[in-house]
Design an enzyme around this catalytic site. Sequence first.
Site, mmCIF file in Angstrom:
data_model
loop_
_atom_site.group_PDB
_atom_site.id
_atom_site.type_symbol
_atom_site.label_atom_id
_atom_site.label_comp_id
_atom_site.label_asym_id
_atom_site.label_seq_id
_atom_site.Cartn_x
_atom_site.Cartn_y
_atom_site.Cartn_z
ATOM 1 C CD GLU A 91 -7.405 -42.849 -6.623
ATOM 2 O OE1 GLU A 91 -7.625 -41.564 -6.164
ATOM 3 O OE2 GLU A 91 -6.397 -43.109 -7.172
ATOM 4 N NE ARG A 116 -17.382 -36.409 0.507
ATOM 5 C CZ ARG A 116 -17.175 -34.968 0.819
ATOM 6 N NH1 ARG A 116 -17.964 -34.911 1.932
ATOM 7 N NH2 ARG A 116 -16.211 -34.548 0.273
ATOM 8 C CB CYS A 134 -13.723 -15.968 18.212
ATOM 9 S SG CYS A 134 -13.684 -16.005 20.069
ATOM 10 C CE1 TYR A 186 -11.367 -35.199 2.377
ATOM 11 C CE2 TYR A 186 -13.293 -36.006 2.211
ATOM 12 C CZ TYR A 186 -12.184 -35.951 1.674
ATOM 13 O OH TYR A 186 -11.941 -36.483 0.629
#
Length: 436
Positions: A289, A292, A358, A387
């Site tokens: 699987e 990335r 911020c 991602y």
Amino acid sequence: MTANRPAPAGTRLGDLWRILPEEATATDDGVLEIGGVAVTELAERFGTPLHVYDEVGLRRQIRRFVDGLRARWADSEVLFASKSLPAVGMYRIAQEEGLSVDVAGGGELRLALAAGVDPARIHMHGNAKTDAELRMAIEAGVDTIIVDNEDELDRLERLLERPQKLLLRVIPGVEAKTHASQATGGATSKFGLPIDQAERAIGRMQSHRLMRFEGVHLHIGSQILDTAQFAEAVAKISSVGSFGTYDVGGGLGIAYTYDEQAPTVEDYLDAVVTAARANLPADARLLIEPGRSIVGRSGVTLYRATTVKRTGRTFVAVDGGLADQMDIALTQQRYEAILADRLLEPWTETAQVVGRQCESGDLLVDGAAMPPARVGDLVVMPATGAYAYTMSNNYNGALKPAIVFVADGAARVVARRETYDDLLATHAPAMAPAYA
């Protein structure tokens, strides 16, 4: 594959090409091109921030996995770990290039189905699946549900009305060499069952008239650069028993920085299959699987510099940040950044590339080498294909960037940029009269 890979003195382009997309080049005047399209054109046409994917390189990487595994283990299947890029455009490429797909929730399932992925090529993951999600998967006709725990078996006993193929996720007891948040195979993992409990769950599935227990699943973590750990996991999972299917997960890492080295797809497949031959039944079905390692290198994020400050340090602030690169805050992942429209100029300055959110922690790259930056420069962060889009959010009212695929000199939008109307849409009830 493109050949124009300059590496002039005073730059680190010689190292950079290894982490940029495969179809990346530089024009004679120092502008980065991806898939034959200059980033200056992409910024002008589609705006920034922008997720840009090299479609040719992406498809080539998929074939390395699909063809490479099949050549080593005939009865095999490569599933795309779609949490790494849950976009309809990506699901379509997966389907076209021979990948099956794993999904980890109802939303990913809906996206895959909308892309036209055959349900018979979908596997459903998740450690806390709800009744609604299981019902969606069953009604859609997904090929396999990966069971995580016995509570899930209770749900399936209530919901199943026809036979359903199942795998059981087992904790292999391998402490992956990665960030703690990305390690999933150790004894304290929230995913799966330890071997002693797995035996009881397997017995339940084997005795149920509608549960078709196929085998076991494992996953030791993400961004793993040591292939020996994958081999160790395969050896350990064999102790659970002899079954028809073994899904040994994904987790292969990529190179994010100039100095980082990652295994090749061939290195990874050799390690997994060698361990499988030594430990698993010869006639078993073998599944992997990758996520990335399929999409990570093929994608970059394109920004425009909005502010340059030379105070205690040199700060180059861009028009995105933490809202579209959450992985940096969650896993402390290190990246590089370049001035993509001034590649060939000497990189004489070291800058803190920061975002617009911020938070002092909104630091995209700590110490990026580049020419002295100016407002309006285009900044590219390589190796953000996995991602970044997945984890994008609306912090400070940020709008989620668009996704563009580029190939052979053409660019196409596969996910449009979020608008302020989109942002407001879910708040419509608060803008209506309070007591209608």
